[in-house]
Scaffold this motif. Structure first.
Motif, PDB file in Angstrom:
ATOM      1  N   SER A   1     -10.391   6.225  -0.322  1.00 27.86           N
ATOM      2  CA  SER A   1      -9.845   5.825   0.975  1.00 27.86           C
ATOM      3  C   SER A   1      -8.345   5.570   0.868  1.00 27.86           C
ATOM      4  CB  SER A   1     -10.539   4.550   1.467  1.00 27.86           C
ATOM      5  OG  SER A   1      -9.912   4.094   2.647  1.00 27.86           O
ATOM      6  N   MET A   2      -7.609   6.050   1.864  1.00 28.65           N
ATOM      7  CA  MET A   2      -6.171   5.774   1.937  1.00 28.65           C
ATOM      8  C   MET A   2      -5.843   5.045   3.245  1.00 28.65           C
ATOM      9  SD  MET A   2      -4.396   9.125   0.182  1.00 28.65           S
ATOM     10  CE  MET A   2      -4.727  10.260   1.498  1.00 28.65           C
ATOM     11  N   ILE A   3      -6.855   4.384   3.837  1.00 24.55           N
ATOM     12  CA  ILE A   3      -6.673   3.684   5.103  1.00 24.55           C
ATOM     13  C   ILE A   3      -6.012   2.333   4.846  1.00 24.55           C
ATOM     14  CG2 ILE A   3      -7.857   2.644   7.075  1.00 24.55           C
ATOM     15  CD1 ILE A   3     -10.038   4.803   6.691  1.00 24.55           C
ATOM     16  N   GLU A   4      -4.880   2.132   5.492  1.00 20.57           N
ATOM     17  CA  GLU A   4      -4.147   0.884   5.337  1.00 20.57           C
ATOM     18  C   GLU A   4      -5.005  -0.291   5.782  1.00 20.57           C
ATOM     19  OE1 GLU A   4       0.246  -0.568   6.548  1.00 20.57           O
ATOM     20  OE2 GLU A   4      -0.063   1.582   6.265  1.00 20.57           O
TER      21      GLU A   4
ATOM     22  N   ARG B   1      -8.084   0.688  -1.715  1.00 20.07           N
ATOM     23  CA  ARG B   1      -7.222   1.674  -1.051  1.00 20.07           C
ATOM     24  C   ARG B   1      -6.331   2.341  -2.095  1.00 20.07           C
ATOM     25  NH1 ARG B   1      -1.714   1.120   1.112  1.00 20.07           N
ATOM     26  NH2 ARG B   1      -1.380   2.849   2.528  1.00 20.07           N
ATOM     27  N   TRP B   2      -6.207   3.650  -2.002  1.00 22.36           N
ATOM     28  CA  TRP B   2      -5.351   4.406  -2.910  1.00 22.36           C
ATOM     29  C   TRP B   2      -4.150   4.950  -2.158  1.00 22.36           C
ATOM     30  CZ3 TRP B   2     -10.361   3.639  -3.706  1.00 22.36           C
ATOM     31  CH2 TRP B   2     -10.778   3.370  -5.013  1.00 22.36           C
ATOM     32  N   THR B   3      -3.110   5.223  -2.904  1.00 20.47           N
ATOM     33  CA  THR B   3      -1.893   5.819  -2.359  1.00 20.47           C
ATOM     34  C   THR B   3      -1.664   7.153  -3.055  1.00 20.47           C
ATOM     35  OG1 THR B   3      -0.959   3.623  -2.010  1.00 20.47           O
ATOM     36  CG2 THR B   3       0.578   5.472  -1.979  1.00 20.47           C
TER      37      THR B   3
ATOM     38  N   TRP C   1      -6.118   9.922   5.621  1.00 21.07           N
ATOM     39  CA  TRP C   1      -6.939   8.733   5.435  1.00 21.07           C
ATOM     40  C   TRP C   1      -7.873   8.840   4.249  1.00 21.07           C
ATOM     41  CZ3 TRP C   1      -7.017  11.468  10.111  1.00 21.07           C
ATOM     42  CH2 TRP C   1      -8.040  12.403  10.246  1.00 21.07           C
TER      43      TRP C   1
ATOM     44  N   GLN D   1      -7.632  -1.373   4.286  1.00 22.40           N
ATOM     45  CA  GLN D   1      -8.971  -1.278   3.714  1.00 22.40           C
ATOM     46  C   GLN D   1      -8.894  -1.479   2.209  1.00 22.40           C
ATOM     47  OE1 GLN D   1     -11.113   2.537   3.882  1.00 22.40           O
ATOM     48  NE2 GLN D   1     -12.752   1.393   4.887  1.00 22.40           N
ATOM     49  N   ARG D   2      -9.924  -2.099   1.637  1.00 21.30           N
ATOM     50  CA  ARG D   2      -9.980  -2.309   0.198  1.00 21.30           C
ATOM     51  C   ARG D   2     -11.274  -1.750  -0.335  1.00 21.30           C
ATOM     52  NH1 ARG D   2      -6.518  -6.586  -2.132  1.00 21.30           N
ATOM     53  NH2 ARG D   2      -8.022  -6.449  -3.775  1.00 21.30           N
TER      54      ARG D   2
END
Length: 116
Positions: A67-70, A75-77, A50, A72-73
């Motif tokens: 943040s990598m939480i789907e 958001r990074w991958t 996350w 949420q803005r």
């Protein structure tokens, strides 16, 4: 035996990448107090992450948390080529402090144009 050889080969490649100035990924359950240079920390458990964190590559020493939480803005991958060389998307654009703006692509920092 093949599993042991694969682990040894993976460690050797990680060492080589670090020597060549490339970033590598460290999976952790909790973010350490001190982050190492040229490491992206993937924070989570059981392969579900996350948060991505790294030290700012400009040398200012700031910790960057992404943040990598789907859902949420922003958001990074975080993706990895051959399970070693990380890429982060979108770019990292610090709006405070050193104001660095860069991409991490296949383990290498690619700086964006200077701010005007």
């Amino acid at each position: 035996m093949p599993n042991l050889l694969m682990r040894l080969w993976s460690r050797a490649l990680t060492y080589i990448d670090g020597f060549c100035g490339r970033y590598t990924v460290v999976a952790v359950e909790d973010l350490p107090d001190e982050l190492q240079a040229q490491k992206v920390y993937a924070v989570g458990e059981s392969g579900h992450y996350w948060l991505a964190a790294l030290r700012c590559p400009c040398g200012c020493g700031a910790t960057i948390q992404l943040s990598m939480i789907e859902g949420q803005r922003p958001r990074w991958t975080l993706t990895q080529r051959r399970a070693r060389l990380p890429s982060l998307s979108p770019s990292i654009d610090r709006t405070v402090g050193c104001r660095s703006h860069f991409w991490l692509k296949q383990g290498v920092i690619r700086w964006c144009e200077a701010r005007r």
